[in-house]
Design a protein around this motif. Structure first.
Motif, PDB file in Angstrom:
ATOM      1  N   UNK A 241     -19.529 -71.812  38.448  1.00 53.42           N
ATOM      2  CA  UNK A 241     -18.448 -71.205  38.952  1.00 53.42           C
ATOM      3  C   UNK A 241     -18.415 -71.850  40.013  1.00 53.42           C
ATOM      4  N   UNK A 242     -19.063 -73.049  39.991  1.00 49.69           N
ATOM      5  CA  UNK A 242     -19.197 -74.426  40.602  1.00 49.69           C
ATOM      6  C   UNK A 242     -17.852 -75.422  40.089  1.00 49.69           C
ATOM      7  N   UNK A 243     -18.179 -75.312  39.065  1.00 51.45           N
ATOM      8  CA  UNK A 243     -16.946 -76.121  38.218  1.00 51.45           C
ATOM      9  C   UNK A 243     -15.771 -76.450  38.965  1.00 51.45           C
ATOM     10  N   UNK A 244     -14.823 -76.660  38.666  1.00 55.74           N
ATOM     11  CA  UNK A 244     -13.506 -76.920  38.804  1.00 55.74           C
ATOM     12  C   UNK A 244     -12.722 -76.886  37.528  1.00 55.74           C
ATOM     13  N   UNK A 245     -11.386 -76.687  36.992  1.00 52.56           N
ATOM     14  CA  UNK A 245     -12.071 -74.798  37.428  1.00 52.56           C
ATOM     15  C   UNK A 245     -12.816 -74.146  37.174  1.00 52.56           C
ATOM     16  N   UNK A 246     -12.972 -73.083  37.605  1.00 54.70           N
ATOM     17  CA  UNK A 246     -14.415 -72.267  37.774  1.00 54.70           C
ATOM     18  C   UNK A 246     -13.932 -71.527  36.563  1.00 54.70           C
ATOM     19  N   UNK A 247     -15.612 -71.611  35.338  1.00 55.88           N
ATOM     20  CA  UNK A 247     -14.822 -71.363  34.201  1.00 55.88           C
ATOM     21  C   UNK A 247     -16.341 -70.258  33.836  1.00 55.88           C
ATOM     22  N   UNK A 248     -16.313 -68.939  33.094  1.00 54.27           N
ATOM     23  CA  UNK A 248     -17.563 -68.438  32.212  1.00 54.27           C
ATOM     24  C   UNK A 248     -17.424 -68.611  31.050  1.00 54.27           C
ATOM     25  N   UNK A 249     -18.632 -68.551  30.417  1.00 58.23           N
ATOM     26  CA  UNK A 249     -18.404 -68.288  28.787  1.00 58.23           C
ATOM     27  C   UNK A 249     -18.591 -66.806  28.683  1.00 58.23           C
ATOM     28  N   UNK A 250     -17.196 -66.801  27.113  1.00 48.70           N
ATOM     29  CA  UNK A 250     -17.198 -65.175  26.706  1.00 48.70           C
ATOM     30  C   UNK A 250     -18.358 -65.286  26.267  1.00 48.70           C
ATOM     31  N   UNK A 251     -19.305 -65.582  25.492  1.00 51.92           N
ATOM     32  CA  UNK A 251     -20.769 -64.885  25.166  1.00 51.92           C
ATOM     33  C   UNK A 251     -21.173 -63.783  25.968  1.00 51.92           C
ATOM     34  N   UNK A 252     -20.911 -64.152  27.267  1.00 47.47           N
ATOM     35  CA  UNK A 252     -21.997 -63.344  28.611  1.00 47.47           C
ATOM     36  C   UNK A 252     -21.009 -61.776  28.693  1.00 47.47           C
ATOM     37  N   UNK A 253     -20.079 -61.957  27.804  1.00 51.41           N
ATOM     38  CA  UNK A 253     -19.271 -60.385  28.014  1.00 51.41           C
ATOM     39  C   UNK A 253     -19.747 -59.594  27.103  1.00 51.41           C
ATOM     40  N   UNK A 254     -21.043 -59.890  25.845  1.00 52.62           N
ATOM     41  CA  UNK A 254     -21.987 -58.255  25.017  1.00 52.62           C
ATOM     42  C   UNK A 254     -22.689 -58.197  25.993  1.00 52.62           C
ATOM     43  N   UNK A 255     -22.570 -57.453  27.140  1.00 51.53           N
ATOM     44  CA  UNK A 255     -23.812 -56.353  26.919  1.00 51.53           C
ATOM     45  C   UNK A 255     -23.423 -55.091  26.741  1.00 51.53           C
ATOM     46  N   UNK A 256     -24.281 -54.157  27.147  1.00 46.87           N
ATOM     47  CA  UNK A 256     -24.310 -52.602  26.355  1.00 46.87           C
ATOM     48  C   UNK A 256     -22.738 -52.089  26.322  1.00 46.87           C
ATOM     49  N   UNK A 257     -22.471 -52.285  27.974  1.00 47.51           N
ATOM     50  CA  UNK A 257     -21.210 -52.055  27.964  1.00 47.51           C
ATOM     51  C   UNK A 257     -20.104 -52.157  27.682  1.00 47.51           C
ATOM     52  N   UNK A 258     -19.964 -54.317  27.723  1.00 44.98           N
ATOM     53  CA  UNK A 258     -19.280 -54.931  26.815  1.00 44.98           C
ATOM     54  C   UNK A 258     -19.408 -54.818  25.275  1.00 44.98           C
ATOM     55  N   UNK A 259     -20.498 -54.430  24.987  1.00 41.29           N
ATOM     56  CA  UNK A 259     -20.039 -54.522  23.465  1.00 41.29           C
ATOM     57  C   UNK A 259     -19.464 -52.990  22.789  1.00 41.29           C
ATOM     58  N   UNK A 260     -19.720 -52.207  24.111  1.00 40.84           N
ATOM     59  CA  UNK A 260     -18.754 -50.773  23.709  1.00 40.84           C
ATOM     60  C   UNK A 260     -17.537 -50.878  24.051  1.00 40.84           C
ATOM     61  N   UNK A 261     -17.172 -51.663  25.087  1.00 39.78           N
ATOM     62  CA  UNK A 261     -15.328 -52.209  25.521  1.00 39.78           C
ATOM     63  C   UNK A 261     -14.665 -53.014  24.061  1.00 39.78           C
ATOM     64  N   UNK A 262     -15.986 -53.717  23.809  1.00 40.09           N
ATOM     65  CA  UNK A 262     -15.026 -54.625  22.668  1.00 40.09           C
ATOM     66  C   UNK A 262     -14.940 -54.116  21.591  1.00 40.09           C
ATOM     67  N   UNK A 263     -16.125 -53.101  20.946  1.00 36.91           N
ATOM     68  CA  UNK A 263     -15.686 -51.622  19.828  1.00 36.91           C
ATOM     69  C   UNK A 263     -14.213 -51.256  20.599  1.00 36.91           C
ATOM     70  N   UNK A 264     -13.918 -50.472  21.747  1.00 37.81           N
ATOM     71  CA  UNK A 264     -12.753 -50.317  22.104  1.00 37.81           C
ATOM     72  C   UNK A 264     -11.324 -50.937  21.291  1.00 37.81           C
ATOM     73  N   UNK A 265     -11.200 -51.745  21.856  1.00 36.58           N
ATOM     74  CA  UNK A 265     -10.746 -52.982  21.539  1.00 36.58           C
ATOM     75  C   UNK A 265      -9.867 -52.755  20.150  1.00 36.58           C
ATOM     76  N   UNK A 266     -11.353 -53.034  19.862  1.00 35.83           N
ATOM     77  CA  UNK A 266     -10.733 -53.298  18.442  1.00 35.83           C
ATOM     78  C   UNK A 266      -9.722 -52.312  17.081  1.00 35.83           C
ATOM     79  N   UNK A 267      -9.483 -51.009  18.664  1.00 32.58           N
ATOM     80  CA  UNK A 267      -9.624 -49.986  18.136  1.00 32.58           C
ATOM     81  C   UNK A 267      -7.960 -49.818  18.412  1.00 32.58           C
ATOM     82  N   UNK A 268      -7.369 -50.276  20.029  1.00 29.43           N
ATOM     83  CA  UNK A 268      -6.114 -50.409  20.159  1.00 29.43           C
ATOM     84  C   UNK A 268      -5.205 -51.001  18.896  1.00 29.43           C
ATOM     85  N   UNK A 269      -3.632 -50.406  19.066  1.00 30.77           N
ATOM     86  CA  UNK A 269      -2.595 -50.712  18.523  1.00 30.77           C
ATOM     87  C   UNK A 269      -2.007 -52.137  18.912  1.00 30.77           C
TER      88      UNK A 269
END
Ligand code: TRP
Length: 333
Positions: A25-53
């Motif tokens: 968040x201090x960096x310019x441009x701001x960035x966050x690593x995608x590995x942090x997406x996968x908490x419990x809720x994130x892992x469930x949302x990702x499973x839902x993504x894999x089912x999308x048309x």
């Protein structure tokens, strides 16, 4: 339950999460690593993504595995020690297990609960298989916690997760995997192909806004775990294809000028400023083979679907094939 089920916890500490988030968040441009997406809720949302048309990669890769699983198993070699990077729900590996009959299966994932749940279920279904699950961040140096030295090794890296790394980091990760596999070891890896940008963009910006919820969940996780005060309604999801770099970029866009506090530190946003939360690089077959070559592999076989949406490569570790010391970026251009 199978003969053996072991769990090894190398989950990164909360202090690492805090340091990486505040650095990003201090960096310019701001960035966050995608590995942090996968908490419990994130892992469930990702499973839902894999089912999308719109999200064609999962279903297409599964189709390729179903169609060519026997050939893949023959190349990987039966009775091996099989490592899986980013095993997620372990759905894809099940398509190979009957044909491959590995002795040892080692799923590795950063999402702890998700990993334990799916690896335990798999161990219950395959009583002959030794299962050693490791919660770990494979983007850093990682250990293989267990491994009878006499077994030939193979690795499975599905889902085009390799595309979520910058090409140089992707090459370095492939090199580390090659070291774990040893000369002659095989890597079976799924890689999303370059295609019509509109089709790509829709896959990362679906009509039901599941991907938007997935992206925004990262801010919720930061609020919860790092004492943040992001107001989620003040940010929105954006996905765009960057044709020069051959990648989808995902961002969180700030609607207004605002200041946010995370872990006691203040971060300012101007209206329209973004946090870059993920890239997903797309490779032609030839580009990916060049990258693999640079990392010390020989391309052995590649399978694609009829529409040429997705590719699955079988690579063989051959330390003589490293393409010299040039940057991977050059190797793929
Ligand atoms: N490896 C997946 C990809 O790049 C990860 C992914 C798919 C993803 N959809 C996403 C990550 C949406 C974040 C948001 O395709």
């Amino acid at each position: 339950m199978s003969k053996t089920f072991n769990f090894y916890d190398f989950h990164p500490a909360l202090a690492d999460f805090r340091a990486e988030v505040t650095d990003g968040l201090r960096a310019e441009p701001k960035m966050l690593s995608p590995k942090f997406f996968y908490d419990k809720a994130g892992s469930e949302l990702f499973d839902a993504i894999t089912e999308l048309t719109e999200y064609y990669p999962s279903r297409t890769e599964i189709g390729i595995l179903e169609r060519h699983g026997e050939d893949m198993a023959r190349l990987l070699g039966r009775q091996c020690l099989l490592l899986e990077l980013g095993s997620g729900s372990s759905r894809k590996i099940r398509l190979l297990l009957d044909a491959l009959q590995p002795r040892v299966y080692m799923p590795m994932d950063i999402s702890r609960e998700h990993l334990i749940g799916s690896a335990e279920a798999l161990a219950a279904d395959y009583p002959e298989l030794e299962v050693h699950a490791a919660c770990a961040d494979y983007s850093a140096e990682f250990e293989i916690p267990y491994g009878p030295a006499h077994l030939p090794r193979a690795a499975f890296f599905p889902g085009s997760s390799i595309g979520n790394f910058e090409p140089t980091a992707a090459g370095e990760l492939l090199q580390r995997v090659a070291e774990h596999l040893g000369d002659g070891g095989r890597l079976l890896i799924g890689v999303d192909l370059k295609k019509d940008p509109l089709r790509l963009q829709r896959a990362y910006d679906d009509a039901e806004q599941v991907t938007a919820a997935f992206n925004l969940n990262l801010l919720q996780r930061i609020n919860r775990e790092l004492d943040g005060d992001f107001e989620l309604q003040q940010f929105s999801h954006r996905a765009l294809y960057n044709p020069q770099q051959g990648r989808i970029e995902m961002h969180l866009v700030s609607h207004v000028d605002q200041t946010v506090t995370v872990a006691g530190e203040r971060f300012s946003f101007v209206a329209g400023e973004t946090i870059h939360t993920e890239s997903s690089y797309k490779y032609s077959v030839a580009e990916f083979q060049q990258l693999a070559n640079w990392a010390g592999y020989q391309a052995e076989q590649v399978w694609t679907d009829d529409e040429q949406l997705f590719s699955v490569h079988c690579l063989r570790v051959d330390s003589r094939s490293t393409g010299g010391r040039q940057e991977c970026r050059e190797a793929v251009n």
